[in-house]
Design a protein around this motif. Sequence first.
Motif, mmCIF file in Angstrom:
data_model
loop_
_atom_site.group_PDB
_atom_site.id
_atom_site.type_symbol
_atom_site.label_atom_id
_atom_site.label_comp_id
_atom_site.label_asym_id
_atom_site.label_seq_id
_atom_site.Cartn_x
_atom_site.Cartn_y
_atom_site.Cartn_z
ATOM 1 N N ALA A 43 -95.015 31.201 10.837
ATOM 2 C CA ALA A 43 -93.983 32.204 11.132
ATOM 3 C C ALA A 43 -94.628 33.560 11.390
ATOM 4 C CB ALA A 43 -92.984 32.293 9.982
ATOM 5 N N TYR A 44 -95.635 33.904 10.596
ATOM 6 C CA TYR A 44 -96.330 35.182 10.760
ATOM 7 C C TYR A 44 -97.041 35.249 12.109
ATOM 8 C CZ TYR A 44 -99.740 38.899 10.051
ATOM 9 O OH TYR A 44 -100.506 40.019 10.200
ATOM 10 N N LYS A 45 -97.795 34.203 12.431
ATOM 11 C CA LYS A 45 -98.559 34.188 13.693
ATOM 12 C C LYS A 45 -97.653 34.204 14.922
ATOM 13 C CE LYS A 45 -102.701 31.917 11.933
ATOM 14 N NZ LYS A 45 -103.493 30.686 11.911
ATOM 15 N N LYS A 46 -96.499 33.551 14.824
ATOM 16 C CA LYS A 46 -95.569 33.474 15.955
ATOM 17 C C LYS A 46 -94.634 34.687 16.038
ATOM 18 C CE LYS A 46 -96.342 29.143 17.445
ATOM 19 N NZ LYS A 46 -96.609 28.770 18.818
ATOM 20 N N GLY A 47 -94.650 35.541 15.011
ATOM 21 C CA GLY A 47 -93.779 36.719 15.014
ATOM 22 C C GLY A 47 -92.329 36.393 14.718
ATOM 23 N N TRP A 48 -92.095 35.297 14.003
ATOM 24 C CA TRP A 48 -90.726 34.900 13.668
ATOM 25 C C TRP A 48 -90.277 35.652 12.439
ATOM 26 C CZ3 TRP A 48 -92.293 29.123 14.182
ATOM 27 C CH2 TRP A 48 -92.362 28.790 15.522
ATOM 28 N N ASP A 49 -89.493 36.674 12.646
ATOM 29 C CA ASP A 49 -88.949 37.498 11.582
ATOM 30 C C ASP A 49 -87.489 37.763 11.926
ATOM 31 O OD1 ASP A 49 -88.757 39.080 9.327
ATOM 32 O OD2 ASP A 49 -90.425 40.384 9.864
ATOM 33 N N THR A 50 -86.784 38.425 11.063
ATOM 34 C CA THR A 50 -85.385 38.750 11.316
ATOM 35 C C THR A 50 -85.249 39.454 12.666
ATOM 36 O OG1 THR A 50 -84.999 38.944 8.950
ATOM 37 C CG2 THR A 50 -83.359 39.934 10.396
ATOM 38 N N GLY A 51 -84.342 38.947 13.505
ATOM 39 C CA GLY A 51 -84.108 39.520 14.829
ATOM 40 C C GLY A 51 -84.869 38.830 15.945
ATOM 41 N N ALA A 52 -85.905 38.060 15.600
ATOM 42 C CA ALA A 52 -86.675 37.337 16.621
ATOM 43 C C ALA A 52 -85.921 36.075 17.044
ATOM 44 C CB ALA A 52 -88.056 36.971 16.078
ATOM 45 N N GLU A 53 -86.411 35.449 18.101
ATOM 46 C CA GLU A 53 -85.806 34.202 18.580
ATOM 47 C C GLU A 53 -86.791 33.058 18.424
ATOM 48 O OE1 GLU A 53 -84.398 34.870 22.578
ATOM 49 O OE2 GLU A 53 -82.492 35.597 21.803
ATOM 50 N N ILE A 54 -86.231 31.866 18.203
ATOM 51 C CA ILE A 54 -87.021 30.649 18.076
ATOM 52 C C ILE A 54 -86.322 29.561 18.886
ATOM 53 C CG2 ILE A 54 -85.847 30.019 15.926
ATOM 54 C CD1 ILE A 54 -88.501 28.761 14.979
ATOM 55 N N SER A 55 -87.112 28.714 19.533
ATOM 56 C CA SER A 55 -86.539 27.666 20.379
ATOM 57 C C SER A 55 -86.352 26.371 19.580
ATOM 58 C CB SER A 55 -87.456 27.395 21.576
ATOM 59 O OG SER A 55 -88.654 26.768 21.142
ATOM 60 N N ASP A 56 -85.489 25.509 20.094
ATOM 61 C CA ASP A 56 -85.299 24.182 19.512
ATOM 62 C C ASP A 56 -86.622 23.403 19.491
ATOM 63 O OD1 ASP A 56 -82.563 24.262 18.842
ATOM 64 O OD2 ASP A 56 -81.985 23.774 20.895
ATOM 65 N N GLU A 57 -87.429 23.590 20.525
ATOM 66 C CA GLU A 57 -88.711 22.889 20.611
ATOM 67 C C GLU A 57 -89.653 23.331 19.480
ATOM 68 O OE1 GLU A 57 -87.304 24.462 23.301
ATOM 69 O OE2 GLU A 57 -86.601 22.643 24.310
ATOM 70 N N ASP A 58 -89.707 24.652 19.213
ATOM 71 C CA ASP A 58 -90.540 25.149 18.115
ATOM 72 C C ASP A 58 -90.010 24.666 16.759
ATOM 73 O OD1 ASP A 58 -92.497 26.480 19.599
ATOM 74 O OD2 ASP A 58 -91.335 28.334 19.684
ATOM 75 N N ILE A 59 -88.710 24.631 16.604
ATOM 76 C CA ILE A 59 -88.133 24.128 15.362
ATOM 77 C C ILE A 59 -88.541 22.675 15.154
ATOM 78 C CG2 ILE A 59 -85.974 23.519 14.177
ATOM 79 C CD1 ILE A 59 -84.733 26.003 15.617
ATOM 80 N N ALA A 60 -88.435 21.864 16.181
ATOM 81 C CA ALA A 60 -88.795 20.457 16.085
ATOM 82 C C ALA A 60 -90.282 20.284 15.759
ATOM 83 C CB ALA A 60 -88.452 19.720 17.373
ATOM 84 N N GLU A 61 -91.124 21.156 16.298
ATOM 85 C CA GLU A 61 -92.570 21.034 16.082
ATOM 86 C C GLU A 61 -93.022 21.545 14.720
ATOM 87 O OE1 GLU A 61 -96.797 22.532 18.021
ATOM 88 O OE2 GLU A 61 -94.968 22.830 19.160
ATOM 89 N N PHE A 62 -92.463 22.655 14.246
ATOM 90 C CA PHE A 62 -93.004 23.314 13.064
ATOM 91 C C PHE A 62 -92.167 23.174 11.791
ATOM 92 C CE2 PHE A 62 -94.826 25.756 16.642
ATOM 93 C CZ PHE A 62 -96.161 25.511 16.382
ATOM 94 N N ALA A 63 -90.884 22.844 11.899
ATOM 95 C CA ALA A 63 -90.035 22.754 10.709
ATOM 96 C C ALA A 63 -90.430 21.557 9.854
ATOM 97 C CB ALA A 63 -88.560 22.653 11.104
#
Length: 64
Positions: A43-63
């Motif tokens: 999450a840190y490396k990808k910049g996923w913080d409050t207000g950021a966007e995440i794709s379904d593909e990233d969720i499937a890969e990293f969750a």
Amino acid sequence: MMHKITDLIEPDNGCEGFAEGEEPMVTLILDDGRSVKIPDMTAYKKGWDTGAEISDEDIAEFAK
């Protein structure tokens, strides 16, 4: 599809910290009401913080 991160929840392990070999995780709360656990470092490396966007593909890969 892209989802906005509306909140980010980090675990509080107190003074004990994390067990050896344990990977710290964060929980991302998405605009569609879902919550997904992601490795904290990812999450840190990808910049996923409050207000950021995440794709379904990233969720499937990293969750987890």
